[in-house]
Write a protein that holds these residues in place. Structure first.
Motif, PDB file in Angstrom:
ATOM      1  N   LYS A 126       0.818  -1.222   0.000  1.00 31.29           N
ATOM      2  CA  LYS A 126       0.000   0.000   0.000  1.00 31.29           C
ATOM      3  C   LYS A 126       0.847   1.265   0.000  1.00 31.29           C
ATOM      4  O   LYS A 126       0.319   2.370  -0.200  1.00 31.29           O
ATOM      5  CB  LYS A 126      -0.934  -0.006   1.210  1.00 31.29           C
ATOM      6  CG  LYS A 126      -1.989  -1.112   1.162  1.00 31.29           C
ATOM      7  CD  LYS A 126      -2.931  -1.028   2.341  1.00 31.29           C
ATOM      8  CE  LYS A 126      -3.993  -2.115   2.280  1.00 31.29           C
ATOM      9  NZ  LYS A 126      -4.911  -2.057   3.448  1.00 31.29           N
ATOM     10  N   ALA A 127       2.136   1.120   0.246  1.00 31.34           N
ATOM     11  CA  ALA A 127       3.027   2.292   0.280  1.00 31.34           C
ATOM     12  C   ALA A 127       3.445   2.653  -1.143  1.00 31.34           C
ATOM     13  O   ALA A 127       4.071   1.842  -1.835  1.00 31.34           O
ATOM     14  CB  ALA A 127       4.244   1.991   1.137  1.00 31.34           C
ATOM     15  N   LYS A 128       3.105   3.849  -1.578  1.00 32.68           N
ATOM     16  CA  LYS A 128       3.376   4.257  -2.968  1.00 32.68           C
ATOM     17  C   LYS A 128       4.217   5.526  -3.090  1.00 32.68           C
ATOM     18  O   LYS A 128       4.896   5.727  -4.092  1.00 32.68           O
ATOM     19  CB  LYS A 128       2.041   4.482  -3.703  1.00 32.68           C
ATOM     20  CG  LYS A 128       1.129   3.253  -3.770  1.00 32.68           C
ATOM     21  CD  LYS A 128       1.764   2.137  -4.590  1.00 32.68           C
ATOM     22  CE  LYS A 128       0.837   0.934  -4.715  1.00 32.68           C
ATOM     23  NZ  LYS A 128       1.491  -0.181  -5.460  1.00 32.68           N
ATOM     24  N   ARG A 129       4.168   6.381  -2.073  1.00 34.80           N
ATOM     25  CA  ARG A 129       4.821   7.684  -2.154  1.00 34.80           C
ATOM     26  C   ARG A 129       6.137   7.653  -1.360  1.00 34.80           C
ATOM     27  O   ARG A 129       6.143   7.376  -0.159  1.00 34.80           O
ATOM     28  CB  ARG A 129       3.895   8.780  -1.619  1.00 34.80           C
ATOM     29  CG  ARG A 129       2.627   8.926  -2.451  1.00 34.80           C
ATOM     30  CD  ARG A 129       1.581   9.807  -1.757  1.00 34.80           C
ATOM     31  NE  ARG A 129       2.054  11.141  -1.499  1.00 34.80           N
ATOM     32  CZ  ARG A 129       2.033  12.136  -2.380  1.00 34.80           C
ATOM     33  NH1 ARG A 129       1.542  11.927  -3.604  1.00 34.80           N
ATOM     34  NH2 ARG A 129       2.464  13.340  -2.056  1.00 34.80           N
ATOM     35  N   ILE A 130       7.251   7.945  -2.045  1.00 33.77           N
ATOM     36  CA  ILE A 130       8.579   7.813  -1.442  1.00 33.77           C
ATOM     37  C   ILE A 130       9.257   9.174  -1.314  1.00 33.77           C
ATOM     38  O   ILE A 130       9.275   9.962  -2.261  1.00 33.77           O
ATOM     39  CB  ILE A 130       9.480   6.898  -2.297  1.00 33.77           C
ATOM     40  CG1 ILE A 130       8.777   5.579  -2.620  1.00 33.77           C
ATOM     41  CG2 ILE A 130      10.822   6.663  -1.591  1.00 33.77           C
ATOM     42  CD1 ILE A 130       8.498   4.714  -1.429  1.00 33.77           C
ATOM     43  N   ALA A 131       9.831   9.418  -0.130  1.00 32.25           N
ATOM     44  CA  ALA A 131      10.674  10.601   0.089  1.00 32.25           C
ATOM     45  C   ALA A 131      12.116  10.125   0.229  1.00 32.25           C
ATOM     46  O   ALA A 131      12.384   9.191   0.987  1.00 32.25           O
ATOM     47  CB  ALA A 131      10.246  11.342   1.342  1.00 32.25           C
ATOM     48  N   ILE A 132      13.027  10.735  -0.491  1.00 34.47           N
ATOM     49  CA  ILE A 132      14.450  10.414  -0.374  1.00 34.47           C
ATOM     50  C   ILE A 132      15.150  11.495   0.425  1.00 34.47           C
ATOM     51  O   ILE A 132      15.069  12.689   0.096  1.00 34.47           O
ATOM     52  CB  ILE A 132      15.108  10.273  -1.762  1.00 34.47           C
ATOM     53  CG1 ILE A 132      14.656   8.966  -2.428  1.00 34.47           C
ATOM     54  CG2 ILE A 132      16.636  10.303  -1.649  1.00 34.47           C
ATOM     55  CD1 ILE A 132      15.277   8.717  -3.797  1.00 34.47           C
TER      56      ILE A 132
ATOM     57  N   HIS B 122       9.296   0.165 -10.054  1.00 33.96           N
ATOM     58  CA  HIS B 122       8.439  -0.601  -9.156  1.00 33.96           C
ATOM     59  C   HIS B 122       7.071   0.058  -8.939  1.00 33.96           C
ATOM     60  O   HIS B 122       6.335  -0.318  -8.031  1.00 33.96           O
ATOM     61  CB  HIS B 122       9.142  -0.803  -7.813  1.00 33.96           C
ATOM     62  CG  HIS B 122      10.268  -1.793  -7.873  1.00 33.96           C
ATOM     63  ND1 HIS B 122      11.505  -1.488  -8.405  1.00 33.96           N
ATOM     64  CD2 HIS B 122      10.335  -3.099  -7.502  1.00 33.96           C
ATOM     65  CE1 HIS B 122      12.288  -2.555  -8.333  1.00 33.96           C
ATOM     66  NE2 HIS B 122      11.605  -3.541  -7.794  1.00 33.96           N
ATOM     67  N   GLY B 123       6.742   1.012  -9.803  1.00 35.12           N
ATOM     68  CA  GLY B 123       5.409   1.615  -9.756  1.00 35.12           C
ATOM     69  C   GLY B 123       5.185   2.550  -8.590  1.00 35.12           C
ATOM     70  O   GLY B 123       4.050   2.766  -8.156  1.00 35.12           O
ATOM     71  N   LEU B 124       6.261   3.153  -8.083  1.00 30.73           N
ATOM     72  CA  LEU B 124       6.168   4.052  -6.943  1.00 30.73           C
ATOM     73  C   LEU B 124       6.361   5.498  -7.397  1.00 30.73           C
ATOM     74  O   LEU B 124       6.886   5.749  -8.477  1.00 30.73           O
ATOM     75  CB  LEU B 124       7.235   3.682  -5.906  1.00 30.73           C
ATOM     76  CG  LEU B 124       7.237   2.213  -5.463  1.00 30.73           C
ATOM     77  CD1 LEU B 124       8.458   1.914  -4.614  1.00 30.73           C
ATOM     78  CD2 LEU B 124       5.966   1.869  -4.710  1.00 30.73           C
ATOM     79  N   GLN B 125       5.951   6.423  -6.547  1.00 28.26           N
ATOM     80  CA  GLN B 125       6.055   7.849  -6.884  1.00 28.26           C
ATOM     81  C   GLN B 125       7.050   8.533  -5.959  1.00 28.26           C
ATOM     82  O   GLN B 125       6.971   8.409  -4.728  1.00 28.26           O
ATOM     83  CB  GLN B 125       4.682   8.518  -6.744  1.00 28.26           C
ATOM     84  CG  GLN B 125       4.692  10.003  -7.101  1.00 28.26           C
ATOM     85  CD  GLN B 125       3.343  10.668  -6.881  1.00 28.26           C
ATOM     86  OE1 GLN B 125       2.384  10.023  -6.429  1.00 28.26           O
ATOM     87  NE2 GLN B 125       3.254  11.950  -7.179  1.00 28.26           N
ATOM     88  N   LEU B 126       8.006   9.238  -6.538  1.00 31.13           N
ATOM     89  CA  LEU B 126       8.996   9.974  -5.760  1.00 31.13           C
ATOM     90  C   LEU B 126       8.454  11.379  -5.502  1.00 31.13           C
ATOM     91  O   LEU B 126       8.282  12.169  -6.439  1.00 31.13           O
ATOM     92  CB  LEU B 126      10.314  10.039  -6.529  1.00 31.13           C
ATOM     93  CG  LEU B 126      11.557  10.531  -5.787  1.00 31.13           C
ATOM     94  CD1 LEU B 126      11.798   9.725  -4.521  1.00 31.13           C
ATOM     95  CD2 LEU B 126      12.764  10.456  -6.695  1.00 31.13           C
ATOM     96  N   VAL B 127       8.167  11.690  -4.226  1.00 30.48           N
ATOM     97  CA  VAL B 127       7.509  12.957  -3.907  1.00 30.48           C
ATOM     98  C   VAL B 127       8.450  13.983  -3.267  1.00 30.48           C
ATOM     99  O   VAL B 127       8.078  15.152  -3.113  1.00 30.48           O
ATOM    100  CB  VAL B 127       6.304  12.719  -2.969  1.00 30.48           C
ATOM    101  CG1 VAL B 127       5.263  11.855  -3.662  1.00 30.48           C
ATOM    102  CG2 VAL B 127       6.729  12.101  -1.633  1.00 30.48           C
ATOM    103  N   PHE B 128       9.672  13.561  -2.911  1.00 31.54           N
ATOM    104  CA  PHE B 128      10.594  14.489  -2.244  1.00 31.54           C
ATOM    105  C   PHE B 128      12.017  13.954  -2.363  1.00 31.54           C
ATOM    106  O   PHE B 128      12.258  12.760  -2.184  1.00 31.54           O
ATOM    107  CB  PHE B 128      10.216  14.634  -0.763  1.00 31.54           C
ATOM    108  CG  PHE B 128      11.073  15.609   0.015  1.00 31.54           C
ATOM    109  CD1 PHE B 128      10.782  16.962   0.008  1.00 31.54           C
ATOM    110  CD2 PHE B 128      12.155  15.164   0.757  1.00 31.54           C
ATOM    111  CE1 PHE B 128      11.574  17.861   0.731  1.00 31.54           C
ATOM    112  CE2 PHE B 128      12.939  16.041   1.479  1.00 31.54           C
ATOM    113  CZ  PHE B 128      12.653  17.399   1.468  1.00 31.54           C
ATOM    114  N   ILE B 129      12.963  14.842  -2.686  1.00 30.55           N
ATOM    115  CA  ILE B 129      14.395  14.503  -2.678  1.00 30.55           C
ATOM    116  C   ILE B 129      15.162  15.668  -2.089  1.00 30.55           C
ATOM    117  O   ILE B 129      15.007  16.806  -2.546  1.00 30.55           O
ATOM    118  CB  ILE B 129      14.964  14.253  -4.093  1.00 30.55           C
ATOM    119  CG1 ILE B 129      14.220  13.143  -4.815  1.00 30.55           C
ATOM    120  CG2 ILE B 129      16.451  13.897  -4.005  1.00 30.55           C
ATOM    121  CD1 ILE B 129      14.716  12.941  -6.242  1.00 30.55           C
TER     122      ILE B 129
END
Length: 397
Positions: free
Chosen positions: A175-181, A203-210
């Motif tokens: 269920k985890a889709k939004r990733i912050a780096i 892997h079908g995830l969204q990068l929302v912060f770096i």
């Protein structure tokens, strides 16, 4: 009769002395037949990177003893014991160059270079010119290993941990889709960032912060506050050392973040991280590295642990970095049957497989580094669940 008894006693003593002298002769003869091969090792004993990499220095004698107890190596019919000559890079480029020059002047032709990429990069020109073959325990930067650097090798690259870590992530947290780096501003992390971005998308995830933090940072609250405003489901640290990892975990949890936190290219020693975080926060944490205290460790890692702890030193992941690099390096020297770095390089470039302290490995690296100077070895992941460290099984890559 007394005279005869005295003669017998004197004769016995003479026999004992003769046997003792004879045994000493054979011991000395054996010692004379065994030569010493110096292996240089440079790490941070002082300076800001010492908390992360000094344990590598502390484990030098146990590592040396372990190899010699196993018989050292034989080259050209000559038996060699290993002498690890360790130097401090002082966590600085000038310190690294001075350490490399000192080893070169001491006749060292094989070296385990610094884990800190900044100091490793600084000594590369000096070491390449002197034809010093370097086997780094693990690395990430193509700046350190590439087709232009004939004598540079990695015993492992944590860049190859990224894909399997993301595979584990999507399987465990569907269920985890939004990733912050959130990662250190380190030159070695640039390629890792690029590969993490690609893995996120794949892997079908969204990068929302770096965002990157400065090396030496302790206060992550402002950075984490900005990251959490983007409502991430997970935080990816990419790569870390223990103080940074523990700080980000504790501070993000204090700010209310409850999702998984991971580092495909390592937290540092996971047991130390676990000891430094609030136990109520010690869950849903994992990284692409081992728990060196696990029963799943190989016999040679367990043997090193006994020697390190016997020397009254704590055994952590960084304690085995010297062995991690030395073990395959010595195989390559023995395979080449030469102490000439050029001949050892030629041998390595013809090798397909090699043993590592983690199991059977293979030579690769062309896909990321442009040259097959990297050992790709069995991958393992460890995690923290309900305050306890768990080691997953090793998987061949």
């Amino acid at each position: 009769m007394k005279k005869i008894g005295s003669v017998v006693v004197v004769s016995c003593w003479l026999l004992i002395l003769a046997l003792f002298s004879s045994s000493n002769f054979f011991v000395n003869e054996a010692a004379a037949q065994t030569k010493m091969l110096k292996i240089g090792l440079i790490t941070s004993v002082t300076g800001p990177m010492a908390p992360a990499f000094k344990p590598m220095y502390d484990a030098v004698k146990p590592t040396e003893d372990l190899i010699n107890q196993r018989g050292g190596i034989t080259v050209g019919g000559q038996k060699y014991n290993i002498k690890i000559v360790a130097e401090d890079d002082q966590s600085s480029p000038p310190g690294a160059i001075a350490a490399a020059n000192k080893l070169i002047q001491d006749g060292v032709k094989f070296m385990i270079p610094p884990m800190f990429m900044v100091t490793d990069l600084a000594l590369i020109p000096t070491a390449e010119q002197a034809k010093v073959l370097r086997m780094k325990a693990f690395g990430m930067g193509p700046e350190e290993v590439n087709p232009k650097l004939r004598y540079a090798f990695f015993a492992d690259s944590s860049l190859y941990n990224i894909e399997p870590c993301f595979d584990y992530f999507v399987k465990t947290y569907p269920k985890a889709k939004r990733i912050a780096i959130i990662m250190p501003d380190d030159p070695g992390a640039n390629t890792a960032l690029d590969l993490n971005e690609k893995a996120t998308k794949k892997h079908g995830l969204q990068l929302v912060f770096i965002e990157k933090f400065k090396i030496g940072s302790e206060d992550f609250y402002p950075l984490l506050t900005k990251a959490l405003e983007q409502k991430p489901d997970a935080i990816n640290m990419v790569v870390s050392i223990v103080p940074w990892a523990a700080g980000i975990i504790n501070q993000s949890r204090e700010l209310g973040f409850t999702g998984p936190i991971f580092a495909p290219c390592l937290f540092g020693d996971i047991n130390l991280v676990n000891s430094m975080i609030n136990k109520k926060y010690a869950n849903d944490l994992f990284h692409g590295g081992p728990d060196v205290l696990s029963d799943k460790m190989s016999p040679i890692v367990k043997d090193l642990r006994k020697l390190v702890e016997g020397a009254k030193q704590p055994f952590i992941m960084d304690s085995m970095l010297g062995l991690d690099a030395l073990y395959p390096l010595l195989q390559c020297i023995e395979k080449a049957q030469s102490l000439d770095p050029d001949k050892v390089v030629e041998t390595i470039e013809k090798m397909k497989s090699i043993d590592t302290i983690w199991g059977k490995g293979k030579w690769g690296g062309q896909d990321i580094f442009g040259v097959n100077h990297v050992i790709i070895r069995p991958f393992t992941l460890s995690r923290i669940v309900n305050g306890k460290v768990e080691q997953l099984d090793f998987v061949e890559e």
